[in-house]
Design a protein around this motif. Structure first.
Motif, PDB file in Angstrom:
ATOM      1  N   PRO A 122       0.367  23.423  11.659  1.00  0.00           N
ATOM      2  CA  PRO A 122      -0.926  23.390  10.983  1.00  0.00           C
ATOM      3  C   PRO A 122      -0.856  22.878   9.541  1.00  0.00           C
ATOM      4  CG  PRO A 122      -0.399  25.626  11.761  1.00  0.00           C
ATOM      5  CD  PRO A 122       0.732  24.754  12.167  1.00  0.00           C
ATOM      6  N   ASP A 123       0.290  22.976   8.898  1.00  0.00           N
ATOM      7  CA  ASP A 123       0.431  22.493   7.524  1.00  0.00           C
ATOM      8  C   ASP A 123       1.334  21.261   7.472  1.00  0.00           C
ATOM      9  OD1 ASP A 123      -1.071  24.557   5.950  1.00  0.00           O
ATOM     10  OD2 ASP A 123       0.361  25.876   6.966  1.00  0.00           O
ATOM     11  N   GLY A 124       1.450  20.552   8.601  1.00  0.00           N
ATOM     12  CA  GLY A 124       2.297  19.365   8.638  1.00  0.00           C
ATOM     13  C   GLY A 124       3.750  19.669   8.957  1.00  0.00           C
ATOM     14  N   ASP A 125       4.043  20.933   9.270  1.00  0.00           N
ATOM     15  CA  ASP A 125       5.423  21.357   9.594  1.00  0.00           C
ATOM     16  C   ASP A 125       6.041  20.458  10.667  1.00  0.00           C
ATOM     17  OD1 ASP A 125       3.238  23.295   9.493  1.00  0.00           O
ATOM     18  OD2 ASP A 125       4.733  24.874   9.334  1.00  0.00           O
ATOM     19  N   GLY A 126       7.311  20.137  10.510  1.00  0.00           N
ATOM     20  CA  GLY A 126       8.012  19.307  11.484  1.00  0.00           C
ATOM     21  C   GLY A 126       8.597  20.144  12.620  1.00  0.00           C
ATOM     22  N   PHE A 127       8.055  19.951  13.819  1.00  0.00           N
ATOM     23  CA  PHE A 127       8.532  20.698  14.990  1.00  0.00           C
ATOM     24  C   PHE A 127       8.871  19.749  16.119  1.00  0.00           C
ATOM     25  CE2 PHE A 127       5.889  24.242  13.228  1.00  0.00           C
ATOM     26  CZ  PHE A 127       6.945  25.120  13.025  1.00  0.00           C
ATOM     27  N   ALA A 128       9.648  20.238  17.083  1.00  0.00           N
ATOM     28  CA  ALA A 128       9.905  19.496  18.312  1.00  0.00           C
ATOM     29  C   ALA A 128      10.141  20.494  19.434  1.00  0.00           C
ATOM     30  CB  ALA A 128      11.122  18.595  18.145  1.00  0.00           C
ATOM     31  N   LEU A 129       9.791  20.062  20.642  1.00  0.00           N
ATOM     32  CA  LEU A 129      10.151  20.793  21.862  1.00  0.00           C
ATOM     33  C   LEU A 129      11.230  19.969  22.540  1.00  0.00           C
ATOM     34  CD1 LEU A 129       6.535  21.583  23.145  1.00  0.00           C
ATOM     35  CD2 LEU A 129       8.101  23.177  21.998  1.00  0.00           C
ATOM     36  N   VAL A 130      12.293  20.622  22.973  1.00  0.00           N
ATOM     37  CA  VAL A 130      13.412  19.930  23.607  1.00  0.00           C
ATOM     38  C   VAL A 130      13.595  20.492  25.014  1.00  0.00           C
ATOM     39  CG1 VAL A 130      15.880  19.392  23.458  1.00  0.00           C
ATOM     40  CG2 VAL A 130      14.540  19.702  21.365  1.00  0.00           C
ATOM     41  N   GLU A 131      13.554  19.607  26.017  1.00  0.00           N
ATOM     42  CA  GLU A 131      13.780  20.069  27.397  1.00  0.00           C
ATOM     43  C   GLU A 131      15.243  20.473  27.548  1.00  0.00           C
ATOM     44  OE1 GLU A 131      12.455  17.540  30.536  1.00  0.00           O
ATOM     45  OE2 GLU A 131      10.333  17.896  30.067  1.00  0.00           O
ATOM     46  N   THR A 132      15.454  21.709  27.999  1.00  0.00           N
ATOM     47  CA  THR A 132      16.792  22.288  28.070  1.00  0.00           C
ATOM     48  C   THR A 132      17.008  22.875  29.461  1.00  0.00           C
ATOM     49  OG1 THR A 132      16.538  22.864  25.733  1.00  0.00           O
ATOM     50  CG2 THR A 132      18.336  23.922  26.908  1.00  0.00           C
ATOM     51  N   ALA A 133      18.072  22.445  30.125  1.00  0.00           N
ATOM     52  CA  ALA A 133      18.368  22.976  31.465  1.00  0.00           C
ATOM     53  C   ALA A 133      19.113  24.304  31.332  1.00  0.00           C
ATOM     54  CB  ALA A 133      19.226  21.981  32.239  1.00  0.00           C
ATOM     55  N   ASP A 134      18.839  25.217  32.251  1.00  0.00           N
ATOM     56  CA  ASP A 134      19.620  26.456  32.367  1.00  0.00           C
ATOM     57  C   ASP A 134      19.656  27.291  31.090  1.00  0.00           C
ATOM     58  OD1 ASP A 134      20.301  25.517  34.946  1.00  0.00           O
ATOM     59  OD2 ASP A 134      21.971  24.367  34.108  1.00  0.00           O
ATOM     60  N   ASP A 135      18.552  27.342  30.369  1.00  0.00           N
ATOM     61  CA  ASP A 135      18.503  28.233  29.204  1.00  0.00           C
ATOM     62  C   ASP A 135      18.488  29.665  29.737  1.00  0.00           C
ATOM     63  OD1 ASP A 135      17.693  29.743  26.898  1.00  0.00           O
ATOM     64  OD2 ASP A 135      16.919  27.887  26.029  1.00  0.00           O
ATOM     65  N   PRO A 136      19.456  30.497  29.351  1.00  0.00           N
ATOM     66  CA  PRO A 136      19.540  31.848  29.927  1.00  0.00           C
ATOM     67  C   PRO A 136      18.475  32.804  29.386  1.00  0.00           C
ATOM     68  CG  PRO A 136      21.224  31.552  28.234  1.00  0.00           C
ATOM     69  CD  PRO A 136      20.520  30.217  28.382  1.00  0.00           C
TER      70      PRO A 136
END
Ligand code: ZN
Length: 312
Positions: A122-136
């Motif tokens: 909301p304030d321009g924060d730098g984010f990303a979603l990363v596809e991750t296999a087998d996250d426990p």
């Protein structure tokens, strides 16, 4: 080389609107608000914590919202991107969800062979979603996002640096190993870490220094199991010449802080005692919790702090 650090514990950033911040992390991203408290060093400001069901270290994004804060100016000497891990095959649904909610800066790409969706907070924060296999790690689905899609916790944090040599050396000392490079980005990971165990260093030699404001990361915290491990890390850092604070009681963890050569503030925080020390797991994040030293301010703070939404 140290072996006490297991990955990220939390990431703490600055925001403007507390209500907007709460809505974004609980509703748009589907995290659980696990604590509503104040900045222990400046109690007129909230400290809001969002994570998985119990606020497991490695899942916890935290904010200091200053209602009138101006936006930060991106640059070197800061964490530029905080990345969350999501299941394989979920980025299409995430892109639809974030687009429908007017989230800015959506950009798909690939980093170190993983599919990535970058976006702005909301304030321009730098984010990303990363596809991750087998996250426990278990998903928190109480925020209304299905298990096939829900955030599992942090994947990594990426620091922007004028020169990454000294920070790379520090990460090595802290137990991180270099695991690859992709253009100007070098990736480090803690073997046997907590799944939030990746740090990227991005070299941008000509960029201006960052100016902190809303949307900037204030510091990143690394996880150690307990206070004994934390003291070992503190002694080792002091021996290496770092100026490290004394151990500070943050009620939900114990903290030490030190400034790194690239300008980023690091914290080392304990997994103990955790966010359920003063609330039932079922009610986490609902009530305004104040540390004992600020309890006498409760009436004034409850009137003065901006109302935010209910906890999920
Ligand atoms: Zn912290």
């Amino acid at each position: 080389m140290l072996n006490q650090i297991k990955g990220l514990h939390h990431v703490t950033s600055l925001a403007s609107s507390a209500a907007g911040n709460n809505a974004f992390f609980t509703d748009t991203l589907g995290l659980r608000r696990v604590k509503k408290t104040v900045n222990f060093d400046a109690p007129d400001v909230y400290h809001l914590y969002y994570g998985d069901e119990t606020g497991t270290p490695g899942t916890v994004m935290t904010y200091f919202p200053f209602p009138m804060a101006a936006r930060g100016r991106p640059g070197v000497g800061e964490v530029g991107t905080t990345a969350f891990a999501v299941p394989k095959g979920s980025l299409g649904a995430w892109a639809e969800r974030l687009t429908a909610r007017g989230v800015e800066g959506l950009e798909t790409g690939s980093r170190f062979g993983d599919d990535v969706l970058a976006f702005r907070g909301p304030d321009g924060d730098g984010f990303a979603l990363v596809e991750t296999a087998d996250d426990p790690r278990a998903a928190w689905t109480g925020g209304g996002i299905s298990e096939e899609m829900a955030i599992r916790g942090f994947h990594s944090a990426a620091m922007r640096l004028k020169d990454d040599a000294a920070t790379a050396e520090l990460l090595g000392f802290m137990g991180y190993e270099k695991v690859g490079s992709d253009g100007d980005v070098t990736r480090f990971a803690v073997p046997g870490g907590n799944a939030a165990n990746v740090i990227d260093l991005e070299r941008i030699p000509g960029a201006p220094h960052a100016a902190q404001g809303a949307g900037s990361v204030h510091h990143i915290a690394f996880a150690v199991e307990n206070r004994a491990r934390q003291l070992e890390v503190r002694e080792a850092l002091l021996d290496t010449g770092y100026q490290v604070t004394p151990v500070i009681d943050r009620d939900y963890f114990w903290a030490i802080y030190f400034r790194t050569p690239g300008g980023v503030l690091f914290e080392v925080a304990t997994n103990e005692p955790g966010f359920d020390r003063d609330e039932d797991t079922a009610r986490l994040g609902e009530a305004l919790k104040l540390p004992s030293q600020h309890e006498h301010l409760r009436q004034r703070l409850e009137r003065a702090l901006e109302p935010i939404g209910e906890a999920a």
